[in-house]
Write a protein that holds these residues in place. Structure first.
Motif, PDB file in Angstrom:
ATOM      1  N   ALA A   1     -50.364  -1.237 -52.561  1.00 26.39           N
ATOM      2  CA  ALA A   1     -51.413  -0.221 -52.485  1.00 26.39           C
ATOM      3  C   ALA A   1     -50.923   1.124 -52.995  1.00 26.39           C
ATOM      4  CB  ALA A   1     -51.909  -0.089 -51.040  1.00 26.39           C
ATOM      5  N   ALA A   2     -49.691   1.490 -52.643  1.00 23.78           N
ATOM      6  CA  ALA A   2     -49.130   2.763 -53.113  1.00 23.78           C
ATOM      7  C   ALA A   2     -48.991   2.770 -54.624  1.00 23.78           C
ATOM      8  CB  ALA A   2     -47.779   3.013 -52.452  1.00 23.78           C
ATOM      9  N   GLY A   3     -48.591   1.637 -55.200  1.00 25.22           N
ATOM     10  CA  GLY A   3     -48.460   1.545 -56.648  1.00 25.22           C
ATOM     11  C   GLY A   3     -49.789   1.705 -57.352  1.00 25.22           C
ATOM     12  N   ARG A   4     -50.833   1.010 -56.865  1.00 26.12           N
ATOM     13  CA  ARG A   4     -52.150   1.135 -57.500  1.00 26.12           C
ATOM     14  C   ARG A   4     -52.729   2.532 -57.293  1.00 26.12           C
ATOM     15  NH1 ARG A   4     -49.816  -3.453 -58.937  1.00 26.12           N
ATOM     16  NH2 ARG A   4     -51.194  -4.683 -60.296  1.00 26.12           N
ATOM     17  N   HIS A   5     -52.442   3.159 -56.156  1.00 28.03           N
ATOM     18  CA  HIS A   5     -52.867   4.545 -55.944  1.00 28.03           C
ATOM     19  C   HIS A   5     -52.206   5.457 -56.979  1.00 28.03           C
ATOM     20  CE1 HIS A   5     -54.195   8.167 -54.112  1.00 28.03           C
ATOM     21  NE2 HIS A   5     -53.094   8.436 -53.438  1.00 28.03           N
ATOM     22  N   ALA A   6     -50.905   5.249 -57.229  1.00 30.73           N
ATOM     23  CA  ALA A   6     -50.199   6.026 -58.246  1.00 30.73           C
ATOM     24  C   ALA A   6     -50.802   5.795 -59.627  1.00 30.73           C
ATOM     25  CB  ALA A   6     -48.709   5.674 -58.247  1.00 30.73           C
ATOM     26  N   VAL A   7     -51.187   4.560 -59.921  1.00 35.63           N
ATOM     27  CA  VAL A   7     -51.831   4.246 -61.202  1.00 35.63           C
ATOM     28  C   VAL A   7     -53.098   5.071 -61.379  1.00 35.63           C
ATOM     29  CG1 VAL A   7     -53.149   2.463 -62.430  1.00 35.63           C
ATOM     30  CG2 VAL A   7     -50.891   1.927 -61.500  1.00 35.63           C
ATOM     31  N   ARG A   8     -53.923   5.147 -60.337  1.00 37.04           N
ATOM     32  CA  ARG A   8     -55.169   5.879 -60.429  1.00 37.04           C
ATOM     33  C   ARG A   8     -54.908   7.367 -60.683  1.00 37.04           C
ATOM     34  NH1 ARG A   8     -56.519   0.967 -59.899  1.00 37.04           N
ATOM     35  NH2 ARG A   8     -56.455   0.781 -57.650  1.00 37.04           N
ATOM     36  N   ILE A   9     -53.904   7.925 -60.011  1.00 32.52           N
ATOM     37  CA  ILE A   9     -53.569   9.334 -60.214  1.00 32.52           C
ATOM     38  C   ILE A   9     -53.099   9.563 -61.652  1.00 32.52           C
ATOM     39  CG2 ILE A   9     -52.005  11.195 -59.535  1.00 32.52           C
ATOM     40  CD1 ILE A   9     -51.918   9.894 -56.735  1.00 32.52           C
ATOM     41  N   ALA A  10     -52.242   8.674 -62.153  1.00 32.53           N
ATOM     42  CA  ALA A  10     -51.717   8.818 -63.513  1.00 32.53           C
ATOM     43  C   ALA A  10     -52.820   8.658 -64.551  1.00 32.53           C
ATOM     44  CB  ALA A  10     -50.603   7.800 -63.747  1.00 32.53           C
ATOM     45  N   MET A  11     -53.746   7.740 -64.314  1.00 35.95           N
ATOM     46  CA  MET A  11     -54.880   7.571 -65.230  1.00 35.95           C
ATOM     47  C   MET A  11     -55.714   8.848 -65.299  1.00 35.95           C
ATOM     48  SD  MET A  11     -56.358   3.733 -64.502  1.00 35.95           S
ATOM     49  CE  MET A  11     -55.623   2.271 -65.265  1.00 35.95           C
ATOM     50  N   ALA A  12     -55.966   9.445 -64.158  1.00 36.24           N
ATOM     51  CA  ALA A  12     -56.768  10.669 -64.126  1.00 36.24           C
ATOM     52  C   ALA A  12     -56.102  11.788 -64.908  1.00 36.24           C
ATOM     53  CB  ALA A  12     -57.010  11.100 -62.680  1.00 36.24           C
ATOM     54  N   GLN A  13     -54.776  11.829 -64.892  1.00 38.08           N
ATOM     55  CA  GLN A  13     -54.051  12.875 -65.611  1.00 38.08           C
ATOM     56  C   GLN A  13     -54.287  12.817 -67.111  1.00 38.08           C
ATOM     57  OE1 GLN A  13     -49.925  12.477 -64.511  1.00 38.08           O
ATOM     58  NE2 GLN A  13     -50.281  13.052 -62.384  1.00 38.08           N
ATOM     59  N   ILE A  14     -54.553  11.619 -67.651  1.00 30.90           N
ATOM     60  CA  ILE A  14     -54.779  11.498 -69.096  1.00 30.90           C
ATOM     61  C   ILE A  14     -56.264  11.274 -69.409  1.00 30.90           C
ATOM     62  CG2 ILE A  14     -52.431  10.710 -69.536  1.00 30.90           C
ATOM     63  CD1 ILE A  14     -53.595   7.863 -69.897  1.00 30.90           C
ATOM     64  N   GLY A  15     -57.118  11.512 -68.429  1.00 33.39           N
ATOM     65  CA  GLY A  15     -58.547  11.430 -68.662  1.00 33.39           C
ATOM     66  C   GLY A  15     -59.104  10.033 -68.761  1.00 33.39           C
ATOM     67  N   VAL A  16     -58.459   9.070 -68.111  1.00 37.50           N
ATOM     68  CA  VAL A  16     -58.927   7.685 -68.131  1.00 37.50           C
ATOM     69  C   VAL A  16     -59.623   7.372 -66.805  1.00 37.50           C
ATOM     70  CG1 VAL A  16     -58.210   5.258 -68.200  1.00 37.50           C
ATOM     71  CG2 VAL A  16     -57.147   6.924 -69.728  1.00 37.50           C
TER      72      VAL A  16
END
Length: 225
Positions: free
Chosen positions: A55-70
């Motif tokens: 869950a922590a990994g997928r949460h990090a994925v969502r944050i990183a995606m938002a940083q690049i506008g995805v």
């Protein structure tokens, strides 16, 4: 974000290009539930520790995606257990008991990302010959903290392996790469020890590393082959 998580992000962020999204989360904290398509890749028998890290990994994925506008999108688990990234996106994902890291980018110019995090503890001595080739062991013997650096070699080979895997789809062990280090500059090179199509023997995979805040982190970015 806690002070420790922020300090770890500050450690990890410089390892990767500014065009990439980089996020750090803490598996010991409460994370949003993964998407249904992602949870489907978890074993029903997964223990709580595994579920927290996932869950922590997928949460990090969502944050990183938002940083690049995805927009938020599921990162499913493939039959080979590797993450399946959305079309046009490349990424890297890693976690330990206390730290999860995601690195995400658009497919051009970066075509593959490898990242690995380990707890900053020495490698068990009994694993040394399994992880490190003879020349690596000779180098380690000249260092002040050889088993800690052996853990770093482990991490570097993990990151380099993850970066090459989308191209080769080939599974191989730690003897398949030999590392060289520039400790002062925070850089390493992993050199393939045999042909792994489309890569030839001797192909060099360059990466960066950081040590601190209780973790060892290695990262690799690869362009089109």
């Amino acid at each position: 974000m806690t002070d420790r998580t922020k300090a770890r992000l500050d450690l990890v962020r410089p390892l990767f290009s500014a065009s990439l999204g980089v996020a750090v989360t803490d598996p010991q904290a409460q994370a949003p539930a993964p998407m249904a398509e992602e949870i489907a890749g978890l074993s029903p028998r997964a223990i709580d520790k595994r579920r927290r890290e996932f869950a922590a990994g997928r949460h990090a994925v969502r944050i990183a995606m938002a940083q690049i506008g995805v927009p938020a999108a599921p990162v499913r688990v493939g039959s080979d257990r590797a993450p399946i990234w959305p079309d046009g996106i490349v990424g890297g994902l890693t976690h330990t008991t206390t730290c999860a890291i995601a690195v995400v980018g658009r497919r051009a110019p970066v075509h593959s990302i490898g990242v690995d995090v380990e707890e900053d503890t020495p490698l068990k001595e009994k694993l040394l010959s399994e992880i490190c080739l003879p020349r690596e062991q000779v180098w380690l013997a000249s260092q002040a903290d050889p088993l800690r650096l052996a853990k770093l070699i482990f991490s570097a080979k993990e990151a380099a392996y993850k970066a090459q895997y989308p191209y080769s789809r080939t599974v191989f062990g730690f003897s398949g790469m030999e590392t060289e280090w520039d400790l002062a500059q925070g850089r390493f090179t992993a050199r393939l020890q045999r042909d792994v199509a489309p890569f030839a023997t001797g192909h060099r995979i360059n990466g960066r590393f950081a040590m601190g805040q209780g973790i060892l982190v290695t990262g690799v970015e690869m362009e089109a082959v």
